[in-house]
Every structure is written in C-alpha cells, then in structure tokens.
Scaffold this motif. Structure first.
Motif, PDB file in Angstrom:
ATOM      1  N   VAL A 164       0.832  -1.204   0.000  1.00 49.02           N
ATOM      2  CA  VAL A 164       0.000   0.000   0.000  1.00 49.02           C
ATOM      3  C   VAL A 164       0.871   1.260   0.000  1.00 49.02           C
ATOM      4  CG1 VAL A 164      -1.644   1.356   1.353  1.00 49.02           C
ATOM      5  CG2 VAL A 164      -2.002  -1.098   1.058  1.00 49.02           C
ATOM      6  N   LYS A 165       1.947   1.240   0.773  1.00 45.50           N
ATOM      7  CA  LYS A 165       2.858   2.384   0.808  1.00 45.50           C
ATOM      8  C   LYS A 165       3.495   2.626  -0.557  1.00 45.50           C
ATOM      9  CE  LYS A 165       4.149   2.271   5.707  1.00 45.50           C
ATOM     10  NZ  LYS A 165       5.261   2.014   6.674  1.00 45.50           N
ATOM     11  N   GLU A 166       3.885   1.553  -1.225  1.00 42.11           N
ATOM     12  CA  GLU A 166       4.497   1.681  -2.549  1.00 42.11           C
ATOM     13  C   GLU A 166       3.506   2.270  -3.556  1.00 42.11           C
ATOM     14  OE1 GLU A 166       5.825  -2.212  -3.500  1.00 42.11           O
ATOM     15  OE2 GLU A 166       7.541  -2.171  -2.133  1.00 42.11           O
ATOM     16  N   ILE A 167       2.269   1.805  -3.479  1.00 42.30           N
ATOM     17  CA  ILE A 167       1.243   2.312  -4.391  1.00 42.30           C
ATOM     18  C   ILE A 167       0.937   3.773  -4.085  1.00 42.30           C
ATOM     19  CG2 ILE A 167      -1.167   2.065  -5.106  1.00 42.30           C
ATOM     20  CD1 ILE A 167      -0.876  -0.951  -4.501  1.00 42.30           C
ATOM     21  N   ALA A 168       0.847   4.107  -2.790  1.00 40.31           N
ATOM     22  CA  ALA A 168       0.573   5.491  -2.393  1.00 40.31           C
ATOM     23  C   ALA A 168       1.659   6.426  -2.915  1.00 40.31           C
ATOM     24  CB  ALA A 168       0.466   5.587  -0.874  1.00 40.31           C
ATOM     25  N   LYS A 169       2.897   5.971  -2.861  1.00 40.23           N
ATOM     26  CA  LYS A 169       4.009   6.778  -3.358  1.00 40.23           C
ATOM     27  C   LYS A 169       3.882   7.010  -4.861  1.00 40.23           C
ATOM     28  CE  LYS A 169       9.055   7.019  -3.489  1.00 40.23           C
ATOM     29  NZ  LYS A 169      10.330   6.327  -3.158  1.00 40.23           N
ATOM     30  N   GLN A 170       3.477   5.965  -5.587  1.00 38.06           N
ATOM     31  CA  GLN A 170       3.302   6.100  -7.027  1.00 38.06           C
ATOM     32  C   GLN A 170       2.171   7.073  -7.361  1.00 38.06           C
ATOM     33  OE1 GLN A 170       2.813   2.124  -8.635  1.00 38.06           O
ATOM     34  NE2 GLN A 170       5.017   1.936  -8.962  1.00 38.06           N
ATOM     35  N   VAL A 171       1.126   7.054  -6.545  1.00 36.52           N
ATOM     36  CA  VAL A 171       0.014   7.985  -6.755  1.00 36.52           C
ATOM     37  C   VAL A 171       0.491   9.415  -6.495  1.00 36.52           C
ATOM     38  CG1 VAL A 171      -2.247   8.735  -5.908  1.00 36.52           C
ATOM     39  CG2 VAL A 171      -1.783   6.289  -6.229  1.00 36.52           C
ATOM     40  N   GLU A 172       1.255   9.613  -5.431  1.00 34.59           N
ATOM     41  CA  GLU A 172       1.787  10.937  -5.097  1.00 34.59           C
ATOM     42  C   GLU A 172       2.692  11.469  -6.200  1.00 34.59           C
ATOM     43  OE1 GLU A 172       3.819  10.648  -1.402  1.00 34.59           O
ATOM     44  OE2 GLU A 172       1.988  10.614  -0.182  1.00 34.59           O
ATOM     45  N   GLU A 173       3.457  10.572  -6.807  1.00 36.35           N
ATOM     46  CA  GLU A 173       4.397  10.979  -7.846  1.00 36.35           C
ATOM     47  C   GLU A 173       3.741  11.080  -9.222  1.00 36.35           C
ATOM     48  OE1 GLU A 173       7.392   8.015  -7.502  1.00 36.35           O
ATOM     49  OE2 GLU A 173       8.380   8.967  -5.784  1.00 36.35           O
ATOM     50  N   GLY A 174       2.465  10.740  -9.288  1.00 39.40           N
ATOM     51  CA  GLY A 174       1.746  10.840 -10.552  1.00 39.40           C
ATOM     52  C   GLY A 174       1.997   9.702 -11.515  1.00 39.40           C
ATOM     53  N   VAL A 175       2.622   8.624 -11.025  1.00 42.32           N
ATOM     54  CA  VAL A 175       2.876   7.462 -11.883  1.00 42.32           C
ATOM     55  C   VAL A 175       1.563   6.790 -12.270  1.00 42.32           C
ATOM     56  CG1 VAL A 175       4.026   5.227 -12.051  1.00 42.32           C
ATOM     57  CG2 VAL A 175       5.138   7.116 -10.835  1.00 42.32           C
ATOM     58  N   SER A 177      -2.938   6.992 -11.152  1.00 44.56           N
ATOM     59  CA  SER A 177      -3.962   7.748 -10.430  1.00 44.56           C
ATOM     60  C   SER A 177      -4.640   6.839  -9.427  1.00 44.56           C
ATOM     61  CB  SER A 177      -5.000   8.307 -11.406  1.00 44.56           C
ATOM     62  OG  SER A 177      -5.745   7.264 -11.999  1.00 44.56           O
ATOM     63  N   ALA A 178      -5.274   7.419  -8.437  1.00 48.36           N
ATOM     64  CA  ALA A 178      -5.959   6.630  -7.406  1.00 48.36           C
ATOM     65  C   ALA A 178      -7.041   5.752  -8.010  1.00 48.36           C
ATOM     66  CB  ALA A 178      -6.559   7.556  -6.354  1.00 48.36           C
ATOM     67  N   THR A 179      -7.686   6.235  -9.069  1.00 44.54           N
ATOM     68  CA  THR A 179      -8.767   5.464  -9.691  1.00 44.54           C
ATOM     69  C   THR A 179      -8.251   4.236 -10.440  1.00 44.54           C
ATOM     70  OG1 THR A 179      -8.657   6.899 -11.642  1.00 44.54           O
ATOM     71  CG2 THR A 179     -10.266   7.479  -9.930  1.00 44.54           C
ATOM     72  N   GLU A 180      -6.947   4.201 -10.709  1.00 45.85           N
ATOM     73  CA  GLU A 180      -6.365   3.064 -11.428  1.00 45.85           C
ATOM     74  C   GLU A 180      -5.979   1.917 -10.485  1.00 45.85           C
ATOM     75  OE1 GLU A 180      -3.917   4.506 -15.227  1.00 45.85           O
ATOM     76  OE2 GLU A 180      -3.301   5.575 -13.391  1.00 45.85           O
ATOM     77  N   VAL A 181      -6.039   2.177  -9.196  1.00 43.23           N
ATOM     78  CA  VAL A 181      -5.654   1.142  -8.231  1.00 43.23           C
ATOM     79  C   VAL A 181      -6.747   0.085  -8.153  1.00 43.23           C
ATOM     80  CG1 VAL A 181      -5.049   0.646  -5.838  1.00 43.23           C
ATOM     81  CG2 VAL A 181      -4.307   2.794  -6.899  1.00 43.23           C
ATOM     82  N   ASP A 182      -6.402  -1.125  -8.525  1.00 41.31           N
ATOM     83  CA  ASP A 182      -7.353  -2.240  -8.482  1.00 41.31           C
ATOM     84  C   ASP A 182      -6.619  -3.479  -7.973  1.00 41.31           C
ATOM     85  OD1 ASP A 182      -5.747  -2.967 -10.593  1.00 41.31           O
ATOM     86  OD2 ASP A 182      -7.293  -2.699 -12.134  1.00 41.31           O
ATOM     87  N   GLU A 183      -7.269  -4.631  -8.079  1.00 34.96           N
ATOM     88  CA  GLU A 183      -6.664  -5.867  -7.565  1.00 34.96           C
ATOM     89  C   GLU A 183      -5.336  -6.179  -8.242  1.00 34.96           C
ATOM     90  OE1 GLU A 183      -9.068  -9.323  -7.417  1.00 34.96           O
ATOM     91  OE2 GLU A 183     -10.742  -8.346  -6.384  1.00 34.96           O
ATOM     92  N   SER A 184      -5.270  -5.977  -9.550  1.00 34.61           N
ATOM     93  CA  SER A 184      -4.045  -6.305 -10.273  1.00 34.61           C
ATOM     94  C   SER A 184      -2.896  -5.405  -9.851  1.00 34.61           C
ATOM     95  CB  SER A 184      -4.276  -6.201 -11.786  1.00 34.61           C
ATOM     96  OG  SER A 184      -4.600  -4.870 -12.158  1.00 34.61           O
ATOM     97  N   VAL A 185      -3.188  -4.149  -9.561  1.00 38.44           N
ATOM     98  CA  VAL A 185      -2.143  -3.222  -9.118  1.00 38.44           C
ATOM     99  C   VAL A 185      -1.609  -3.656  -7.765  1.00 38.44           C
ATOM    100  CG1 VAL A 185      -1.654  -0.857  -8.362  1.00 38.44           C
ATOM    101  CG2 VAL A 185      -2.987  -1.250 -10.444  1.00 38.44           C
ATOM    102  N   LEU A 186      -2.500  -3.956  -6.826  1.00 42.41           N
ATOM    103  CA  LEU A 186      -2.056  -4.395  -5.503  1.00 42.41           C
ATOM    104  C   LEU A 186      -1.269  -5.691  -5.603  1.00 42.41           C
ATOM    105  CD1 LEU A 186      -1.964  -4.059  -2.478  1.00 42.41           C
ATOM    106  CD2 LEU A 186      -4.196  -5.160  -2.320  1.00 42.41           C
TER     107      LEU A 186
END
Length: 255
Positions: A164-175, A177-186
């Motif tokens: 979750v921390k890694e994904i949050a960092k990617q969202v913060e950096e604009g890699v 978007s929050a709406t793109e986070v799904d099961e496959s991303v996690l």
C-alpha cells in the motif's frame, strides 16, 4: 529386517496413493504452514529445538514428492514476523535451519532443477541466514523446475502495508492515479507478484487459522487441515491432501 519391511510397506502405500491422483488436476501451487514442531518435541520429552530439527528433515521429503507429482510451486512458512517473540535460544536455532538445510541440500536442488525463492524481509536476519538463502536464490536462479518459495521473516500484514505504501508513493508521484488502483495493481506489489496464488493450503498440527500467512493470496485457495504434527508429516499425507483437493469443486464465488 522389520525396519526394512516397514519402509517397503510405506513406500508401497505412498506409490499406491500416488496412483489415485489425477495427474491433470494436481494443484500447481501448494502452500504449507509447517506447525507442531514444539508439541512433537514436548510429547517425546525433548527440547523444542529437537522438534525443529526433525521438522527440517521433512522438508526434503515433501519437496521431492511435490516435484514428482508435478507441483510447480511449493511455498513453506519457515519463519514469521511474529516468531521473533519466541525465546532467543529458539529464535537463534530456527534461523540456523535455513543455512543447514541449504548447505546440505543445495547440490540436490540444483540436480533436480529446483528454483529457490525467498518471500519476506532479509532486514534483521542474521548474516549467516541471509548469506545462505541469498546464495541459494542466486545459484538456482536459472533453474526452471519446481519453485521452492521460503516465507522467511514473513508476515502478510507487513506485506500488505508495504504494498500500500508503494502504491501510495506512485500515486503521489503521478505514476498512476488513485482510480487506477485495483486488484491487479495491488497484486503486482506483493512479494508473490511473480507467482500464481496457492491452489491448496496445508496446515499441520490441528490448528485452524492462517497465522498472518498470505491473507490476500489465499482468498480462493482450498484448505486442508490435519492433526499430524509437522515432524510426522510425510509423502503419504501430501498425497492425501492432493486427493481431497481433487474432489472439491472450485467455483470462485460462482455457481
């Protein structure tokens, strides 16, 4: 003579049970919570470390049988993040076992084309443990057979928080978007990103819980629990677990 006859009968029984398995429907990924070493030792009036020593011997037999049956991935819960709470003498002994096992069995694993993999954090592990495991991972990297995945210094909640921390960092950096986070991303940020989820979970010793083990990955796995303590677990029990698995219908929430 009696001992040889007993071993022969055991081998025959294992061979017969293996014939009862459908070769096409063997679970590709089996995860095992190896539990009961301490109780096994206590029942015999031995120190807990004696149970861990006997339990280590079982791994070799189970790996060989899993490979023989066509299992592609075998994940073993070797040391959890919670195990640090145990007495220091026991922790020290437990963290010597990977080194002892790999130093002895690595040539055979290479011969059998087994690929050793580590799931967990090497941070905090003794240098001798870290060195032995990382060497085995490196030496078997090119192997293409059974994947032997050790969950060492592993905890599923830690794994999920890290992801979750890694994904949050990617969202913060604009890699992303929050709406793109799904099961496959996690899933792609978990320690098992390169592996399929377990088809079958085996837990020994009669305990009926997951103990912070692969909580995300086991969502649709089949569970098989046995009262057999890990040092007494053998090839026949593995075959029995697979036979039970093959009788179940996996619907994944469907009908």
């Amino acid at each position: 003579m009696l001992e040889k006859l007993t071993k022969w009968k055991s081998a025959m029984t294992s061979e017969q049970k293996s014939k009862d398995i459908d070769d096409i429907n063997v679970p590709k990924h089996i995860a095992i919570i190896m539990d009961g070493n301490g109780r096994w030792a206590k029942q015999k009036g031995l120190p807990r470390v004696a149970g861990h020593h006997e339990g280590m011997k079982v791994i070799n037999k189970v790996v060989r049988k899993a490979d023989e049956l066509g299992v592609e991935i075998l994940t073993l819960y070797a040391f959890s993040t919670e195990n640090w709470k145990r007495p220091k003498t026991e922790v020290d002994y437990l963290l010597r076992l990977p080194e002892r096992f790999l130093n002895k069995e690595l040539p055979t694993l290479m011969e059998k084309n087994v690929k050793v993999r580590l799931m967990g954090s090497v941070d905090g592990l003794p240098d001798h443990t870290k060195k032995a495991v990382l060497k085995a991972v490196e030496d078997t990297e090119a192997n293409t057979g059974l994947v032997l995945n050790f969950a060492l210094n592993y905890g599923s909640r830690f794994e999920l928080i890290t992801a979750v921390k890694e994904i949050a960092k990617q969202v913060e950096e604009g890699v992303i978007s929050a709406t793109e986070v799904d099961e496959s991303v996690l899933t792609s940020h978990l320690m098992t990103a390169e592996l399929r989820d377990p088809d079958l979970l085996i837990r020994t010793s009669g305990e009926l819980r997951l103990s912070n083990f692969m909580l995300w990955q086991l969502a649709y796995s089949e569970f098989w629990f046995t009262d057999v303590l890990w040092p007494d677990f053998n090839e026949q029990h593995l075959v029995e677990a697979i036979a039970v698995y093959q009788k179940r219908a996996r619907r994944y929430g469907g009908v």
